[in-house]
Design a protein around this motif. Sequence first.
Motif, mmCIF file in Angstrom:
data_model
loop_
_atom_site.group_PDB
_atom_site.id
_atom_site.type_symbol
_atom_site.label_atom_id
_atom_site.label_comp_id
_atom_site.label_asym_id
_atom_site.label_seq_id
_atom_site.Cartn_x
_atom_site.Cartn_y
_atom_site.Cartn_z
ATOM 1 N N ILE A 16 -6.661 -13.759 -10.569
ATOM 2 C CA ILE A 16 -7.084 -12.227 -9.883
ATOM 3 C C ILE A 16 -5.565 -11.753 -10.488
ATOM 4 O O ILE A 16 -4.413 -11.868 -10.514
ATOM 5 C CB ILE A 16 -6.238 -12.639 -8.525
ATOM 6 C CG1 ILE A 16 -7.878 -13.184 -7.649
ATOM 7 C CG2 ILE A 16 -6.108 -10.488 -7.940
ATOM 8 C CD1 ILE A 16 -7.012 -13.955 -6.202
ATOM 9 N N TYR A 33 -1.887 -11.411 -9.710
ATOM 10 C CA TYR A 33 -0.797 -13.017 -8.343
ATOM 11 C C TYR A 33 -0.022 -13.039 -9.070
ATOM 12 O O TYR A 33 -0.511 -13.714 -10.107
ATOM 13 C CB TYR A 33 -1.686 -13.079 -7.375
ATOM 14 C CG TYR A 33 -1.606 -14.487 -7.084
ATOM 15 C CD1 TYR A 33 -1.372 -13.768 -5.160
ATOM 16 C CD2 TYR A 33 -1.933 -15.882 -7.392
ATOM 17 C CE1 TYR A 33 -0.991 -15.155 -4.955
ATOM 18 C CE2 TYR A 33 -0.822 -16.414 -6.229
ATOM 19 C CZ TYR A 33 -1.304 -16.544 -4.979
ATOM 20 O OH TYR A 33 -0.506 -17.415 -3.931
ATOM 21 N N ASP A 34 1.311 -13.261 -8.587
ATOM 22 C CA ASP A 34 2.593 -13.946 -9.077
ATOM 23 C C ASP A 34 2.603 -15.273 -8.516
ATOM 24 O O ASP A 34 3.857 -15.573 -8.689
ATOM 25 C CB ASP A 34 3.220 -13.574 -8.998
ATOM 26 C CG ASP A 34 4.053 -12.527 -7.496
ATOM 27 O OD1 ASP A 34 3.359 -13.235 -6.940
ATOM 28 O OD2 ASP A 34 4.818 -12.002 -7.768
ATOM 29 N N LEU A 48 -7.275 -15.334 -0.238
ATOM 30 C CA LEU A 48 -7.121 -14.190 -0.800
ATOM 31 C C LEU A 48 -8.434 -15.206 -2.017
ATOM 32 O O LEU A 48 -8.535 -13.650 -2.094
ATOM 33 C CB LEU A 48 -6.228 -14.330 -1.917
ATOM 34 C CG LEU A 48 -5.281 -13.283 -3.273
ATOM 35 C CD1 LEU A 48 -5.873 -12.304 -2.456
ATOM 36 C CD2 LEU A 48 -3.944 -13.846 -3.970
ATOM 37 N N LEU A 63 1.919 -17.968 -2.167
ATOM 38 C CA LEU A 63 1.474 -17.861 -1.152
ATOM 39 C C LEU A 63 1.071 -19.893 -0.240
ATOM 40 O O LEU A 63 1.149 -20.263 -2.062
ATOM 41 C CB LEU A 63 0.059 -17.366 -0.658
ATOM 42 C CG LEU A 63 0.362 -15.564 -1.274
ATOM 43 C CD1 LEU A 63 -0.780 -15.129 -1.533
ATOM 44 C CD2 LEU A 63 1.419 -14.907 0.102
ATOM 45 N N TRP A 67 -3.645 -6.592 1.308
ATOM 46 C CA TRP A 67 -3.352 -7.542 1.126
ATOM 47 C C TRP A 67 -1.785 -6.840 0.508
ATOM 48 O O TRP A 67 -0.856 -7.483 -0.067
ATOM 49 C CB TRP A 67 -3.431 -8.325 -0.411
ATOM 50 C CG TRP A 67 -4.482 -9.245 0.132
ATOM 51 C CD1 TRP A 67 -5.585 -9.193 0.341
ATOM 52 C CD2 TRP A 67 -4.260 -10.884 0.698
ATOM 53 N NE1 TRP A 67 -6.144 -10.329 0.408
ATOM 54 C CE2 TRP A 67 -5.843 -10.823 0.786
ATOM 55 C CE3 TRP A 67 -3.065 -11.368 0.713
ATOM 56 C CZ2 TRP A 67 -5.291 -12.820 1.696
ATOM 57 C CZ3 TRP A 67 -3.040 -12.332 1.089
ATOM 58 C CH2 TRP A 67 -4.927 -13.594 1.913
ATOM 59 N N ASN A 68 -2.172 -5.886 0.731
ATOM 60 C CA ASN A 68 -0.610 -4.894 -0.130
ATOM 61 C C ASN A 68 -0.075 -3.523 1.170
ATOM 62 O O ASN A 68 1.150 -3.754 1.191
ATOM 63 C CB ASN A 68 -0.611 -4.422 -1.450
ATOM 64 C CG ASN A 68 -1.448 -4.633 -2.591
ATOM 65 O OD1 ASN A 68 -0.049 -5.617 -2.395
ATOM 66 N ND2 ASN A 68 -1.794 -4.787 -3.093
ATOM 67 N N GLU A 96 -3.583 -18.259 0.071
ATOM 68 C CA GLU A 96 -4.156 -18.877 -1.382
ATOM 69 C C GLU A 96 -6.101 -18.758 -1.176
ATOM 70 O O GLU A 96 -6.056 -17.881 -2.056
ATOM 71 C CB GLU A 96 -3.832 -19.415 -2.138
ATOM 72 C CG GLU A 96 -2.365 -19.324 -3.066
ATOM 73 C CD GLU A 96 -1.815 -19.812 -3.824
ATOM 74 O OE1 GLU A 96 -2.764 -20.910 -4.077
ATOM 75 O OE2 GLU A 96 -1.657 -19.939 -4.749
ATOM 76 N N VAL A 112 -7.257 -18.480 -7.287
ATOM 77 C CA VAL A 112 -5.798 -17.504 -7.401
ATOM 78 C C VAL A 112 -5.681 -17.210 -8.516
ATOM 79 O O VAL A 112 -4.996 -15.781 -8.799
ATOM 80 C CB VAL A 112 -5.545 -17.000 -6.444
ATOM 81 C CG1 VAL A 112 -6.117 -17.382 -4.893
ATOM 82 C CG2 VAL A 112 -4.108 -18.050 -6.397
ATOM 83 N N ASP A 113 -5.700 -17.795 -9.827
ATOM 84 C CA ASP A 113 -4.275 -16.789 -10.481
ATOM 85 C C ASP A 113 -5.688 -16.407 -11.898
ATOM 86 O O ASP A 113 -5.157 -15.376 -12.303
ATOM 87 C CB ASP A 113 -4.516 -18.361 -11.698
ATOM 88 C CG ASP A 113 -4.802 -19.071 -12.167
ATOM 89 O OD1 ASP A 113 -5.984 -19.556 -11.310
ATOM 90 O OD2 ASP A 113 -4.893 -20.222 -13.129
ATOM 91 N N ALA A 129 -11.466 -12.126 -2.416
ATOM 92 C CA ALA A 129 -11.014 -11.361 -3.784
ATOM 93 C C ALA A 129 -12.698 -11.452 -4.189
ATOM 94 O O ALA A 129 -13.512 -10.819 -4.974
ATOM 95 C CB ALA A 129 -10.815 -12.293 -5.160
#
Length: 104
Positions: free
Chosen positions: A32, A35-36, A47, A39, A96-97, A44, A29-30, A51
């Motif tokens: 993406i 993404y910080d 996600l 989760l 996701w947002n 994750e 997921v890094d 994605a």
Amino acid sequence: MAIVETVVVGHVAGFCLLLAWAIRRRGAVDLIAGYDGGLPPEREAELARDAAAVLVVAAAASGLIVVDAWTGAVPRPGALVTVAVVAAVAWFLWKWNGREPGAD
């Protein structure tokens, strides 16, 4: 001209599929943008699946351009590709947002 479009779109679709594979295979997921972290692992993984799905939709939708280049049978392929990609990205962003955390 169909060969040129096939090569160009094929490279773009191939890159989308390669990135989707990398995200899905390793749960990376890094990869993406934006993404910080933070989760839980199961979120994750979700996600990463979502994605990767958006990238696969983009690759598949861009295939319409190639089909149209060879057959001429797809009416307004650019508009169809745009709508498909925008719909997939809008769904991803909404999921996701746009929702409250834990509102599943």
